[in-house]
Write an enzyme that holds these catalytic residues in place. Structure first.
Site, PDB file in Angstrom:
ATOM      1  N   HIS A 312      -1.540   5.939   1.076  1.00 38.85           N
ATOM      2  CA  HIS A 312      -2.825   6.469   0.641  1.00 38.85           C
ATOM      3  C   HIS A 312      -2.841   7.967   0.836  1.00 38.85           C
ATOM      4  O   HIS A 312      -2.271   8.462   1.812  1.00 38.85           O
ATOM      5  CB  HIS A 312      -3.972   5.827   1.434  1.00 38.85           C
ATOM      6  CG  HIS A 312      -5.285   5.980   0.759  1.00 38.85           C
ATOM      7  ND1 HIS A 312      -6.056   7.094   0.924  1.00 38.85           N
ATOM      8  CD2 HIS A 312      -5.917   5.178  -0.131  1.00 38.85           C
ATOM      9  CE1 HIS A 312      -7.129   6.961   0.171  1.00 38.85           C
ATOM     10  NE2 HIS A 312      -7.067   5.823  -0.482  1.00 38.85           N
ATOM     11  N   ASP A 370      -6.061  -2.239  -1.876  1.00 38.38           N
ATOM     12  CA  ASP A 370      -5.706  -2.900  -3.129  1.00 38.38           C
ATOM     13  C   ASP A 370      -4.602  -3.934  -2.971  1.00 38.38           C
ATOM     14  O   ASP A 370      -4.416  -4.786  -3.833  1.00 38.38           O
ATOM     15  CB  ASP A 370      -5.317  -1.861  -4.177  1.00 38.38           C
ATOM     16  CG  ASP A 370      -6.538  -1.087  -4.603  1.00 38.38           C
ATOM     17  OD1 ASP A 370      -7.610  -1.692  -4.628  1.00 38.38           O
ATOM     18  OD2 ASP A 370      -6.429   0.111  -4.874  1.00 38.38           O
TER      19      ASP A 370
HETATM   20  N1  CMC Z   1       6.256   3.491  -1.879  1.00 37.70           N
HETATM   21  C1  CMC Z   1       7.317   4.222  -1.482  1.00 37.70           C
HETATM   22  N2  CMC Z   1       7.250   5.488  -1.028  1.00 37.70           N
HETATM   23  C2  CMC Z   1       6.031   6.051  -0.984  1.00 37.70           C
HETATM   24  C3  CMC Z   1       4.851   5.350  -1.384  1.00 37.70           C
HETATM   25  C4  CMC Z   1       5.001   4.020  -1.829  1.00 37.70           C
HETATM   26  N3  CMC Z   1       3.940   3.314  -2.218  1.00 37.70           N
HETATM   27  N4  CMC Z   1       3.783   6.163  -1.233  1.00 37.70           N
HETATM   28  C5  CMC Z   1       4.252   7.331  -0.759  1.00 37.70           C
HETATM   29  N5  CMC Z   1       5.608   7.269  -0.600  1.00 37.70           N
HETATM   30  C6  CMC Z   1       6.485   8.311  -0.028  1.00 37.70           C
HETATM   31  C7  CMC Z   1       6.721   9.456  -0.996  1.00 37.70           C
HETATM   32  O1  CMC Z   1       7.861   9.252  -1.797  1.00 37.70           O
HETATM   33  C8  CMC Z   1       6.902  10.607  -0.040  1.00 37.70           C
HETATM   34  O2  CMC Z   1       8.199  10.532   0.508  1.00 37.70           O
HETATM   35  P1  CMC Z   1       9.007  11.892   0.884  1.00 37.70           P
HETATM   36  O3  CMC Z   1       8.193  12.557   1.944  1.00 37.70           O
HETATM   37  O4  CMC Z   1      10.328  11.413   1.351  1.00 37.70           O
HETATM   38  O5  CMC Z   1       9.091  12.695  -0.383  1.00 37.70           O
HETATM   39  C9  CMC Z   1       5.914  10.310   1.082  1.00 37.70           C
HETATM   40  O6  CMC Z   1       5.784   8.877   1.074  1.00 37.70           O
HETATM   41  C10 CMC Z   1       4.553  10.951   0.904  1.00 37.70           C
HETATM   42  O7  CMC Z   1       4.064  10.592  -0.390  1.00 37.70           O
HETATM   43  P2  CMC Z   1       3.098  11.475  -1.280  1.00 37.70           P
HETATM   44  O8  CMC Z   1       3.369  11.183  -2.710  1.00 37.70           O
HETATM   45  O9  CMC Z   1       3.145  12.902  -0.834  1.00 37.70           O
HETATM   46  O10 CMC Z   1       1.710  10.886  -0.870  1.00 37.70           O
HETATM   47  P3  CMC Z   1       0.393  11.130  -1.648  1.00 37.70           P
HETATM   48  O11 CMC Z   1      -0.638  11.260  -0.612  1.00 37.70           O
HETATM   49  O12 CMC Z   1       0.498  12.216  -2.633  1.00 37.70           O
HETATM   50  O13 CMC Z   1       0.258   9.769  -2.488  1.00 37.70           O
HETATM   51  C11 CMC Z   1      -0.437   7.627  -3.196  1.00 37.70           C
HETATM   52  C12 CMC Z   1      -0.642   8.783  -2.189  1.00 37.70           C
HETATM   53  C13 CMC Z   1      -1.552   6.609  -2.976  1.00 37.70           C
HETATM   54  C14 CMC Z   1      -0.546   8.182  -4.633  1.00 37.70           C
HETATM   55  C15 CMC Z   1       0.954   7.000  -2.957  1.00 37.70           C
HETATM   56  O14 CMC Z   1       1.050   6.531  -1.632  1.00 37.70           O
HETATM   57  C16 CMC Z   1       1.249   5.877  -3.955  1.00 37.70           C
HETATM   58  O15 CMC Z   1       1.697   6.163  -5.058  1.00 37.70           O
HETATM   59  N6  CMC Z   1       0.995   4.581  -3.538  1.00 37.70           N
HETATM   60  C17 CMC Z   1       1.138   3.471  -4.432  1.00 37.70           C
HETATM   61  C18 CMC Z   1      -0.074   3.382  -5.357  1.00 37.70           C
HETATM   62  C19 CMC Z   1      -1.286   2.837  -4.625  1.00 37.70           C
HETATM   63  O16 CMC Z   1      -1.215   1.818  -3.948  1.00 37.70           O
HETATM   64  N7  CMC Z   1      -2.439   3.508  -4.834  1.00 37.70           N
HETATM   65  C20 CMC Z   1      -3.722   3.000  -4.328  1.00 37.70           C
HETATM   66  C21 CMC Z   1      -4.377   3.865  -3.347  1.00 37.70           C
HETATM   67  S1  CMC Z   1      -5.772   2.992  -2.611  1.00 37.70           S
HETATM   68  C22 CMC Z   1      -6.936   2.925  -3.874  1.00 37.70           C
HETATM   69  C23 CMC Z   1      -7.673   4.191  -4.099  1.00 37.70           C
HETATM   70  O17 CMC Z   1      -8.297   4.695  -3.133  1.00 37.70           O
HETATM   71  O18 CMC Z   1      -7.656   4.681  -5.249  1.00 37.70           O
END
Ligand code: CMC
Length: 447
Positions: A312, A370
Site C-alpha cells: 500500500h 482488497d
Molecule cells: N508485489 C511485489 N512487489 C511489490 C508490490 C507487490 N504487490 N508492491 C510493492 N512492491 C515493491 C516494489 O517493487 C518496490 O520494490 P523496490 O524497492 O525493490 O523497487 C517496493 O515494493 C516499494 O514499492 P512502490 O511501488 O514504491 O510502492 P508504492 O507505494 O508506490 O505502491 C502500490 C503502492 C499499492 C501501488 C503497490 O504496492 C502495488 O502495486 N500493489 C498491488 C496493487 C494493490 O493491491 N493495490 C491496492 C491498494 S489498496 C486499495 C486502495 O487503497 O486503493
C-alpha cells in the site's frame, strides 16, 4: 492560511546559493506530521518536484486521518474497527459528510431520505441499451454517473450547502441502483427496482440477485458483510480517485461529473481495480504448488508482475481495514460452509508465504483490504468484474464529502500542478527543400 493550528508558528529556512534564505511557515494539523508550507516559493521563482505527491499535502481536511506507519485509520476521529463493528454504512455516511454520528432522530430522517431517492429517472434505463452487453460495468458506471448531471438540474448550485447535501443523498442512494442495473444488463436479466423496506446493503443484494420470477431472501450474515465492505471502503483521505474528484471539482465542475472522474480513476488495478486483479491472479495461480513461481515473478525486477492485494502506498504495516475484513471473510465462509475452495486455499497459502518472505518483510508489503474483500465478494457470488463497482458505491460518500469540504475551505483554488520541462529548447521550423526551391525560383522570376 489553511485550517490548521494557528498557535503553532515555526519556520523552515530554505538556503539557495547566492540568495537570502526563504522563510517557509511550518504548519501543524491536529494530528500527523508537521508540514512545510511552500506556497510562497512560486513567487520566488521556484517549484517543488514531487511526482505522485509522495511528500505533498494538496489540501487541509477534517474528514479522515491515516497513520500508515502505525496502521491507524480514523473517520472524523473514530477508529475504523469501531465504526465497522458499532455503526453501519449509512451512519458512517452521515458522519463523513456532516462530521458527527447522527442522533437516533437524525438517523431516522437521513435513512428515510436516502431510501426515498433510490429510484433513478426511467429515461436512464435507455442509456444502458447504448452499451455492449459485454462492456465492463465500470465503463457503464463512468458514463451513467456523469450523465446524472443531465437529470438533476434542480440542485446543481455548488455554492448552496443545501443543494450539495441533496446531491450527496441522491448519489449515495442511486449508486447501488445503477451498479445493480449494470450487472443485470450484463447478464440479460430485468432491472430490479429498489425496496425501501430493506436496509442499504440488503437492498443492494436484492437488486443484484432477485428476479421478478421468484422470492429472494437476503441472508443477514451476507448483508452484514456487504455493509462492512461499504464502511471499510467509504473513505481513505487523498487517494488517487478522491484527488481526481477534488481536482475536477476545483474548476467548479458539477458534482456528478466530478464523481465520474473519481470512478474513472478508481478503475485502475493499482487502486480500486486491485480486488478484481487480485481474484484474477488467485485464479491464474490456481493451485498452491504454483505459488512459489508467482512469488518469484513478483520479486523479479525484470518482470512487471506484482502480487495484487499486497502493499500500500500509505500503510507500511498491516492495513487496519484488512484486519476487520479478514475476520468478516471467515464469518462469510463459515456461513456459506465453504471450506475446501481452491481460490481460498491459494489465498491462505499465499498470505502465509508472503508474510514470512524476506522480500515482502523488508518492503513492508502486507495483505491489503482488497486481498480479503475479493475473496468475500467471490464467495457471495458477485462476479469479479463487479468488485471495483462495489468499491465505487462505497467510496461515493468519501468523494462527495471531500468535494463538499473543498467548497467550504477558503484555501481552495483551481488545481494546477507545475512541471519540470525536459523537452526541446526553442527552435524554428526549417523550410522544406521543396519550399526552399520554390522560394529561390520565385526570387529568380522577380529578377
Ligand atoms: N508485489 C511485489 N512487489 C511489490 C508490490 C507487490 N504487490 N508492491 C510493492 N512492491 C515493491 C516494489 O517493487 C518496490 O520494490 P523496490 O524497492 O525493490 O523497487 C517496493 O515494493 C516499494 O514499492 P512502490 O511501488 O514504491 O510502492 P508504492 O507505494 O508506490 O505502491 C502500490 C503502492 C499499492 C501501488 C503497490 O504496492 C502495488 O502495486 N500493489 C498491488 C496493487 C494493490 O493491491 N493495490 C491496492 C491498494 S489498496 C486499495 C486502495 O487503497 O486503493
Amino acid at each position: 492560511m489553511p485550517d490548521v493550528n494557528p498557535e503553532f508558528v515555526k519556520y523552515a529556512e530554505l538556503h539557495i546559493p547566492g540568495r537570502d534564505p526563504i522563510k517557509l511557515p511550518i504548519l501543524k494539523g491536529t494530528m500527523g506530521p508537521e508540514v512545510i508550507d511552500i506556497r510562497a516559493l512560486g513567487k520566488e521563482g521556484y517549484f517543488t518536484f514531487d511526482p505522485g505527491f509522495v511528500s505533498t499535502a494538496s489540501c487541509s481536511s477534517r474528514i479522515t486521518f491515516i497513520d500508515g506507519a502505525k496502521g491507524i485509520l480514523l473517520y472524523r476521529g473514530y477508529p475504523i474497527d469501531q465504526l465497522a463493528t458499532k455503526a453501519n454504512y449509512l451512519k458512517t455516511c452521515y458522519l463523513l459528510f456532516k462530521g458527527e454520528l447522527p442522533t437516533p432522530a437524525q438517523y431516522e430522517e437521513f435513512e428515510y431520505k436516502v431510501k426515498h431517492h433510490t429510484l433513478i429517472h426511467e429515461q436512464i434505463n435507455s442509456l444502458f441499451q447504448a452499451f455492449r452487453r459485454d462492456s465492463h460495468p465500470m465503463a457503464l458506471m463512468c458514463g451513467i454517473a456523469g450523465a446524472l448531471s443531465a437529470f438533476y438540474h434542480d440542485n446543481l448550485d455548488i455554492y448552496d450547502p443545501e443543494h450539495r447535501e441533496n446531491t450527496m443523498i441522491r448519489l449515495i442512494a442511486k449508486m447501488p441502483t445503477l451498479a445493480a442495473m449494470a450487472y443485470k444488463y450484463s447478464i440479460g436479466q430485468p432491472f430490479m427496482y429498489p425496496r425501501n423496506d430493506l436496509d442499504f446493503a440488503a437492498n443492494f443484494l436484492h437488486m443484484m440477485f432477485a428476479t421478478p420470477a421468484e422470492d429472494y431472501k437476503v441472508n443477514p450474515v451476507i448483508a452484514k458483510a456487504m455493509d462492512r465492505i461499504f464502511i471499510l471502503h467509504a473513505d481513505h483521505e487523498q487517494n488517487a480517485s478522491t484527488s481526481s474528484v477534488r481536482l475536477a471539482g476545483s474548476s467548479g465542475a458539477n458534482p456528478y461529473a466530478c464523481i465520474a472522474a473519481g470512478i474513472a480513476s478508481l478503475w485502475g488495478p493499482a487502486h480500486g481495480g486491485a480486488n478484481e486483479a487480485c481474484l484474477r491472479m488467485l485464479e491464474q495461480i490456481g493451485t498452491c504448488d504454483r505459488i512459489p513461481e508467482f512469488v518469484a515473478r513478483a520479486k523479479d525486477k525484470n518482470d512487471p508482475f506484482r502480487l495484487s492485494g499486497f502493499g500500500h502506498r500509505v500503510y507500511k504495516t498491516y492495513d487496519p481495514r484488512a484486519v476487520v475484513m479478514r475476520e468478516t471473510c471467515h464469518e462469510v465462509l463459515n456461513e456459506l460452509h465453504i471450506k475446501d475452495h481452491p481460490i481460498l486455499d491459494v489465498a491462505t497459502e499465499l498470505e502465509k508465504i508472503a508474510l514470512s518472505d524476506e522480500y515482502f518483510i523488508e518492503r513492508h508489503l502486507y495483505p491489503n483490504v482488497d486481498f480479503y474483500s475479493g475473496i468475500i465478494l467471490n464467495a457471495i457470488g458477485i462476479p469479479t468484474s463487479m468488485f471495483t463497482v462495489i468499491f465505487a458505491i462505497a467510496r461515493t460518500i468519501g468523494w462527495i464529502s471531500h468535494w463538499n469540504e473543498m467548497q467550504e475551505m477558503p484555501e481552495s483554488r483551481i488545481g494546477r500542478p507545475r512541471q519540470i520541462y525536459v523537452g526541446k529548447t526553442l527552435r524554428d521550423i526549417k523550410a522544406s527543400p521543396a519550399r526552399r526551391r520554390s522560394a529561390k525560383s520565385s526570387a529568380a522570376t522577380k529578377i
